[in-house]
Design a protein around this motif. Structure first.
Motif, PDB file in Angstrom:
ATOM      1  N   GLY A   1       0.797  -1.234   0.000  1.00  0.00           N
ATOM      2  CA  GLY A   1       0.000   0.000   0.000  1.00  0.00           C
ATOM      3  C   GLY A   1       0.814   1.261   0.000  1.00  0.00           C
ATOM      4  N   LEU A   2       1.843   1.303  -0.855  1.00  0.00           N
ATOM      5  CA  LEU A   2       2.717   2.489  -0.903  1.00  0.00           C
ATOM      6  C   LEU A   2       2.769   3.045  -2.330  1.00  0.00           C
ATOM      7  N   ASN A   3       1.636   3.316  -2.937  1.00  0.00           N
ATOM      8  CA  ASN A   3       1.669   3.872  -4.292  1.00  0.00           C
ATOM      9  C   ASN A   3       0.532   4.871  -4.496  1.00  0.00           C
ATOM     10  N   ALA A   4       0.397   5.330  -5.726  1.00  0.00           N
ATOM     11  CA  ALA A   4      -0.608   6.362  -6.034  1.00  0.00           C
ATOM     12  C   ALA A   4      -2.007   5.881  -5.679  1.00  0.00           C
ATOM     13  N   LYS A   5      -2.243   4.617  -5.950  1.00  0.00           N
ATOM     14  CA  LYS A   5      -3.571   4.059  -5.641  1.00  0.00           C
ATOM     15  C   LYS A   5      -3.863   4.161  -4.142  1.00  0.00           C
ATOM     16  N   ALA A   6      -2.891   3.756  -3.344  1.00  0.00           N
ATOM     17  CA  ALA A   6      -3.075   3.791  -1.890  1.00  0.00           C
ATOM     18  C   ALA A   6      -3.226   5.229  -1.395  1.00  0.00           C
ATOM     19  N   ILE A   7      -2.443   6.132  -1.969  1.00  0.00           N
ATOM     20  CA  ILE A   7      -2.530   7.546  -1.543  1.00  0.00           C
ATOM     21  C   ILE A   7      -3.913   8.102  -1.903  1.00  0.00           C
ATOM     22  N   THR A   8      -4.399   7.749  -3.088  1.00  0.00           N
ATOM     23  CA  THR A   8      -5.721   8.216  -3.522  1.00  0.00           C
ATOM     24  C   THR A   8      -6.799   7.746  -2.544  1.00  0.00           C
ATOM     25  N   GLU A   9      -6.731   6.477  -2.196  1.00  0.00           N
ATOM     26  CA  GLU A   9      -7.743   5.918  -1.281  1.00  0.00           C
ATOM     27  C   GLU A   9      -7.694   6.598   0.089  1.00  0.00           C
ATOM     28  N   LYS A  10      -6.482   6.807   0.575  1.00  0.00           N
ATOM     29  CA  LYS A  10      -6.362   7.450   1.893  1.00  0.00           C
ATOM     30  C   LYS A  10      -6.822   8.906   1.832  1.00  0.00           C
ATOM     31  N   ALA A  11      -6.589   9.554   0.700  1.00  0.00           N
ATOM     32  CA  ALA A  11      -7.018  10.951   0.558  1.00  0.00           C
ATOM     33  C   ALA A  11      -8.540  11.021   0.609  1.00  0.00           C
ATOM     34  N   GLU A  12      -9.176  10.120  -0.116  1.00  0.00           N
ATOM     35  CA  GLU A  12     -10.645  10.121  -0.106  1.00  0.00           C
ATOM     36  C   GLU A  12     -11.171   9.812   1.294  1.00  0.00           C
ATOM     37  N   ALA A  13     -10.498   8.901   1.992  1.00  0.00           N
ATOM     38  CA  ALA A  13     -10.923   8.535   3.351  1.00  0.00           C
ATOM     39  C   ALA A  13     -10.738   9.687   4.329  1.00  0.00           C
ATOM     40  N   VAL A  14      -9.640  10.390   4.202  1.00  0.00           N
ATOM     41  CA  VAL A  14      -9.376  11.447   5.195  1.00  0.00           C
ATOM     42  C   VAL A  14     -10.299  12.648   4.978  1.00  0.00           C
ATOM     43  N   ILE A  15     -10.663  12.860   3.729  1.00  0.00           N
ATOM     44  CA  ILE A  15     -11.598  13.965   3.447  1.00  0.00           C
ATOM     45  C   ILE A  15     -12.935  13.712   4.152  1.00  0.00           C
ATOM     46  N   LEU A  16     -13.344  12.456   4.180  1.00  0.00           N
ATOM     47  CA  LEU A  16     -14.624  12.104   4.841  1.00  0.00           C
ATOM     48  C   LEU A  16     -14.555  12.344   6.347  1.00  0.00           C
ATOM     49  N   ARG A  17     -13.347  12.365   6.890  1.00  0.00           N
ATOM     50  CA  ARG A  17     -13.202  12.565   8.337  1.00  0.00           C
ATOM     51  C   ARG A  17     -13.203  14.037   8.738  1.00  0.00           C
ATOM     52  N   LYS A  18     -13.169  14.909   7.733  1.00  0.00           N
ATOM     53  CA  LYS A  18     -13.180  16.344   8.072  1.00  0.00           C
ATOM     54  C   LYS A  18     -14.507  16.708   8.737  1.00  0.00           C
ATOM     55  N   GLU A  19     -14.439  17.637   9.671  1.00  0.00           N
ATOM     56  CA  GLU A  19     -15.675  18.041  10.374  1.00  0.00           C
ATOM     57  C   GLU A  19     -16.488  18.988   9.524  1.00  0.00           C
TER      58      GLU A  19
END
Lengths: 281, 318
Positions: free
Chosen positions: B300-318
């Motif tokens: 999980g150390l590539n563009a795909k993984a970064i994309t997924e984590k970016a989408e996930a972290v955006i959902l955590r924004k208040e």
């Protein structure tokens, strides 16, 4: 050249300094320090060429590296009495906010110290590095280093010994404090070192055996002989047989005082065997 | 968004070799030491042009670090070269006492860091070195992203007085930063402007972060990509400025999440501006043998993984 009387007085005062330093903080390593009092005194009072205005780079000076940093009390005493810092500062040994850390360090800016040591086995490599830079700088001065015998159980030493011998680092005079003792007992019981002379010779070193490692004249002779052997494509080692705790009768012939400070009564007794010569701090 | 052009895949270690060769000509105090990996570290040009300033130490890394520390006494600037594993974990105590605590001007240059070393496997794939090095007081820790930046960093650390850990790698990767860049130790490099998420990446994962930003852009998400080549000292100002705007962050590194860039960023946020963070890093594990790209995908150390984590972290924004 220092007179023999001066050196004897110097050694006696260094012994007092060692004992008083470790006593005042009830910690430190008197045994090995006392065993090397003569070596340090001869080196700094008689053999090495150096400037008392300490400069880390030490260009055009002889340099010394202490690998077995736990014998810091003797190093501090001799440095201070050779003019690197005030003798009074010995009062701060091992105390908070001091430049005289338990083991020597450059970190607090103490003049005379060029590398931290304490974690054993690293000084030979450092000394080789400094020797290589001297050659690059076309500086004909020498590198001296001191190592415990027990310390030779650390593997890094043998990497360094192999390197210096194979590559002919011939501006280096290493000395082994060959007291045959370490914290847990005799080196022969802990992990025998075997025939050190043959081992160093097998690694292409010139070996000088100094049987009387607590005799000022003998140490001087060995260091002069070692100097004469430099510049001949081989590093030089002096196997200096010393007595741990030398100069204090009840500390000699045992490893018990490797890392133990004397109590008040013991200090008194030890000092009475070494009357003040150059003035206590 | 700003698009970066890959001028051709080339290994970061070659950037180190090129930088060292240039230093050989420009700085007579620079000396190089190697522990039997001259070819792997691309130190041949320096060695051939300046044999008197090149020291082959043999397979004896502890001795190499000690010799390097000693060589600084008298004004030399030693660059040591071996794999990252043997540059750090194997010689930690030597670095700690003889280099860091002693304050020596040694440049510890480490190739083959991380999973992308590939087929040699976990014995050689160190994923803990950034943590080991950043914990040492006074140590500067740099992990460069491409050939040009590695070359620039190699030149820059010679000018800096103090111990440095310079980490780079084995595989041929995109070369996209400017050839004539000025490398500023401790200064973040803003690569793209964005409002929705900050991606803070180091080393090989900077290019992956840019690739992720492109994917996110197509999905209507604007990502601000920051290249943190210097993990210590960390450019907290740049990091906080970006995260105050985007309100969330993904950190990306070829390293364990324990002790890496992500933890340094998390500390900065906790102290100054708490915000959701996701980690692209190995998950407290050793690596394994395999092709570098396949390993990056598996762990999980590539563009795909970064994309997924970016989408996930955006959902955590208040």
């Amino acid at each position: 050249m220092s007179t023999t009387q001066h050196l004897q007085d110097f050694v006696t005062q260094v012994r007092r300094d060692i004992l008083r330093q470790v006593h005042q903080v009830n910690s430190g390593h008197p045994g090995g320090s006392l065993g090397c009092a003569e070596y340090f005194s001869v080196l700094y009072q008689d053999v090495m060429e150096y400037s008392k205005n300490f400069d880390m780079d030490g260009k055009n000076e002889d340099l010394f590296f202490l690998s077995n940093g736990h014998i810091s009390p003797v190093f501090y005493s001799v440095l201070s009495r050779s003019g690197f810092f005030p003798v009074e500062e010995l009062k701060t040994f091992r105390k908070i906010d001091s430049r005289l850390q338990g083991h020597p360090t450059t970190h607090e800016g103490l003049p005379g110290i060029r590398i931290a040591s304490g974690s054993l086995g690293q000084g030979m490599s450092v000394a080789i590095g400094a020797a290589l830079t001297k050659k690059l700088n076309k500086d004909s001065h020498l590198i001296y280093s001191l190592h415990g015998d027990g310390e030779l159980q650390e593997g890094q030493n043998w990497e360094a010994i192999l390197y210096a011998g194979s590559k002919g680092v011939d501006n280096l005079i290493a000395t082994i404090d060959y007291n045959k003792k370490q914290i847990d007992g005799a080196t022969d019981d802990v992990l025998p070192l075997g025939n050190l002379k043959k081992k160093f010779e097998a690694f292409d070193w010139k070996v000088i055996e100094l049987k009387a490692g607590n005799d000022i004249a003998a140490i001087k002779g060995a260091l002069e002989e070692a100097k004469g052997l430099t510049g001949k494509k081989q590093p030089v080692v002096i196997l200096m047989e010393t007595e741990m705790g030398n100069g204090v009768d009840f500390m000699m012939g045992t490893h018990a005082w490797h890392g133990k400070a004397p109590n008040d009564e013991q200090l008194e007794k030890a000092l009475s065997q070494n009357p003040e010569t150059l003035g206590d701090y | 968004m700003k698009i970066y052009k890959n001028t051709g895949n080339i290994d970061t270690r070659s950037g180190f070799g090129a930088g060292l060769a240039e230093l050989g000509k420009s700085n007579p105090d620079v000396v190089a030491l190697c522990a039997d990996l001259t070819g792997s570290l691309k130190m041949d040009e320096f060695k051939d042009n300046h044999p008197e300033r090149f020291f082959q130490i043999g397979i004896a890394e502890a001795n190499m670090i000690g010799i390097a520390a000693g060589m600084t006494i008298g004004g030399k600037i030693p660059f040591t070269g071996t794999f990252a594993n043997f540059s750090t974990g194997r010689v930690y105590d030597q670095i700690r006492q003889s280099v860091a605590y002693s304050g020596k001007n040694v440049k510890i240059c480490a190739s083959h860091a991380g999973l992308t070393l590939g087929e040699d496997g976990a014995t050689h794939q160190i994923l803990e070195d950034l943590g080991l090095m950043k914990m040492l007081p006074g140590m500067t820790v740099i992990n460069t992203c491409d050939y040009n930046q590695t070359k620039a960093a190699t030149l820059a650390i010679a000018e800096y007085e103090g111990p440095v850990y310079l980490r780079f790698g084995r595989p041929k990767v995109a070369n996209f930063t400017p050839e004539d860049q000025k490398f500023e130790i401790g200064k973040a490099v803003h690569l793209t402007e964005g409002n929705d998420v900050t991606i803070i990446a180091t080393g090989h994962l900077v290019w992956e972060a840019l690739e992720a930003a492109k994917i996110l852009d197509e999905k209507g998400i604007s990502a601000e990509v920051i290249n943190i080549h210097t993990i210590k000292p960390l450019d907290e100002t740049a990091i906080l400025k970006s995260i105050r705007k985007t309100k969330c962050v993904v950190t990306a590194e070829e390293h364990n999440f324990l002790g890496g860039l992500g933890e340094s960023v998390a500390r900065t946020l906790t102290l100054n501006h708490p915000a959701p963070q996701e980690f692209v890093a190995t998950n407290d594990t050793f690596g394994e043998s395999g092709e570098p790209l396949m390993l990056l995908d598996k762990y999980g150390l590539n563009a795909k993984a970064i994309t997924e984590k970016a989408e996930a972290v955006i959902l955590r924004k208040e």
